[in-house]
Design a protein around this motif. Structure first.
Motif, PDB file in Angstrom:
ATOM      1  N   LEU A 132      -1.554  42.401 109.327  1.00 51.20           N
ATOM      2  CA  LEU A 132      -2.528  42.428 110.551  1.00 51.20           C
ATOM      3  C   LEU A 132      -2.853  41.114 111.186  1.00 51.20           C
ATOM      4  O   LEU A 132      -3.473  40.538 110.346  1.00 51.20           O
ATOM      5  N   ALA A 133      -2.578  40.864 112.293  1.00 51.71           N
ATOM      6  CA  ALA A 133      -3.019  39.510 112.838  1.00 51.71           C
ATOM      7  C   ALA A 133      -4.256  39.692 113.238  1.00 51.71           C
ATOM      8  O   ALA A 133      -4.845  40.272 113.999  1.00 51.71           O
ATOM      9  N   LEU A 134      -5.417  38.795 112.403  1.00 51.10           N
ATOM     10  CA  LEU A 134      -6.777  38.751 112.771  1.00 51.10           C
ATOM     11  C   LEU A 134      -6.866  37.824 114.153  1.00 51.10           C
ATOM     12  O   LEU A 134      -8.131  37.900 114.455  1.00 51.10           O
ATOM     13  N   GLU A 135      -5.919  36.883 114.242  1.00 51.33           N
ATOM     14  CA  GLU A 135      -6.080  36.106 115.396  1.00 51.33           C
ATOM     15  C   GLU A 135      -4.602  36.058 115.828  1.00 51.33           C
ATOM     16  O   GLU A 135      -3.647  36.296 115.172  1.00 51.33           O
ATOM     17  N   ASP A 136      -4.272  35.411 117.065  1.00 50.21           N
ATOM     18  CA  ASP A 136      -2.995  34.988 117.502  1.00 50.21           C
ATOM     19  C   ASP A 136      -2.309  34.246 116.240  1.00 50.21           C
ATOM     20  O   ASP A 136      -2.819  33.222 115.914  1.00 50.21           O
ATOM     21  N   SER A 137      -1.175  34.546 115.871  1.00 54.30           N
ATOM     22  CA  SER A 137      -0.753  34.100 114.488  1.00 54.30           C
ATOM     23  C   SER A 137       0.931  33.827 114.559  1.00 54.30           C
ATOM     24  O   SER A 137       1.566  34.616 114.966  1.00 54.30           O
ATOM     25  N   VAL A 138       0.940  32.736 114.189  1.00 53.89           N
ATOM     26  CA  VAL A 138       2.827  32.288 113.786  1.00 53.89           C
ATOM     27  C   VAL A 138       2.773  32.527 112.190  1.00 53.89           C
ATOM     28  O   VAL A 138       2.273  32.172 111.532  1.00 53.89           O
ATOM     29  N   PHE A 139       3.701  33.642 111.931  1.00 54.80           N
ATOM     30  CA  PHE A 139       3.756  34.006 110.653  1.00 54.80           C
ATOM     31  C   PHE A 139       5.248  33.672 110.153  1.00 54.80           C
ATOM     32  O   PHE A 139       6.244  33.678 110.965  1.00 54.80           O
ATOM     33  N   SER A 140       5.360  32.960 109.096  1.00 52.91           N
ATOM     34  CA  SER A 140       6.707  32.322 108.653  1.00 52.91           C
ATOM     35  C   SER A 140       6.809  32.862 107.353  1.00 52.91           C
ATOM     36  O   SER A 140       6.090  32.801 106.408  1.00 52.91           O
ATOM     37  N   TYR A 141       8.082  33.134 106.984  1.00 50.14           N
ATOM     38  CA  TYR A 141       8.692  33.569 105.498  1.00 50.14           C
ATOM     39  C   TYR A 141       9.977  33.385 105.124  1.00 50.14           C
ATOM     40  O   TYR A 141      11.007  33.039 106.051  1.00 50.14           O
ATOM     41  N   LYS A 142      10.188  33.122 103.817  1.00 45.60           N
ATOM     42  CA  LYS A 142      11.148  32.633 103.438  1.00 45.60           C
ATOM     43  C   LYS A 142      11.762  34.054 102.468  1.00 45.60           C
ATOM     44  O   LYS A 142      11.042  34.777 101.819  1.00 45.60           O
TER      45      LYS A 142
END
Length: 181
Positions: free
Chosen positions: A121-131
């Protein structure tokens, strides 16, 4: 790097060592040797990134065998509540979930092993990155309804922004009747 045990086999929060001064900061978000020194064997083959506006909930998603994926997730900008649900039928934590706040200011990471459903859940505008340790495969894509009553995840929001696809995911009972791990 510091590993924080979660009580789930293979599921770890990771605190990075951050070097900062008045110019900014530097940290290693991944170093294979550091993971190996901690006893974590991974071979990441794909990196992904998404942007989510505050209030967006993505998940709970997984890839089943033979394309099951471990994920190393972090937030490059913003803050999210990240959730992993153990879907491994023979695990003592099967059907239980663990929640962590990933915060770009803390530079913390979450290592989610294969066999878990994952969402945030985005608690703020977010950039989510994952390997990921395996390539995405459409036929192996699966998920569980984010607000499943049996999982009872406290997302701390009443009306998140959820995709039409995620609104139609099956519940946990359906998964238990035909487990994929």
């Amino acid at each position: 790097m510091k590993i924080i045990e979660t009580g789930f086999n293979g599921l770890y929060e990771i605190e990075s060592t951050v070097f900062g001064d008045d110019r900014g900061y530097f940290f290693e978000s991944y170093r294979k040797k550091a993971f190996e020194d901690l006893g974590i064997q991974t071979d990441f083959v794909q990196d992904n990134e998404s942007f989510s506006v505050k209030g967006t909930l993505r998940g709970l998603h997984f890839q089943s065998e033979p394309y099951a994926q471990a994920k190393l997730v972090r937030v490059a900008l913003g803050k999210v509540m990240d959730v992993a649900v153990d879907l491994r039928p023979n695990s003592p934590t099967f059907g239980k979930h663990h929640t962590v706040i990933l915060d770009a200011k803390r530079h913390n990471l979450f290592l989610v092993p294969a066999g878990f459903a994952h969402g945030f859940l985005a608690l703020e505008d977010s950039v989510f990155s994952y390997k990921c340790t395996n390539y995405y495969n459409k036929a192996s894509e699966g998920g569980i309804l984010w607000n499943d009553p049996e999982l009872n995840i406290d997302w701390q929001i009443e009306n998140p922004i959820v995709s039409e696809k995620d609104k139609l995911l099956p519940n946990f009972v359906a998964y238990k009747n035909a487990p994929l791990f």
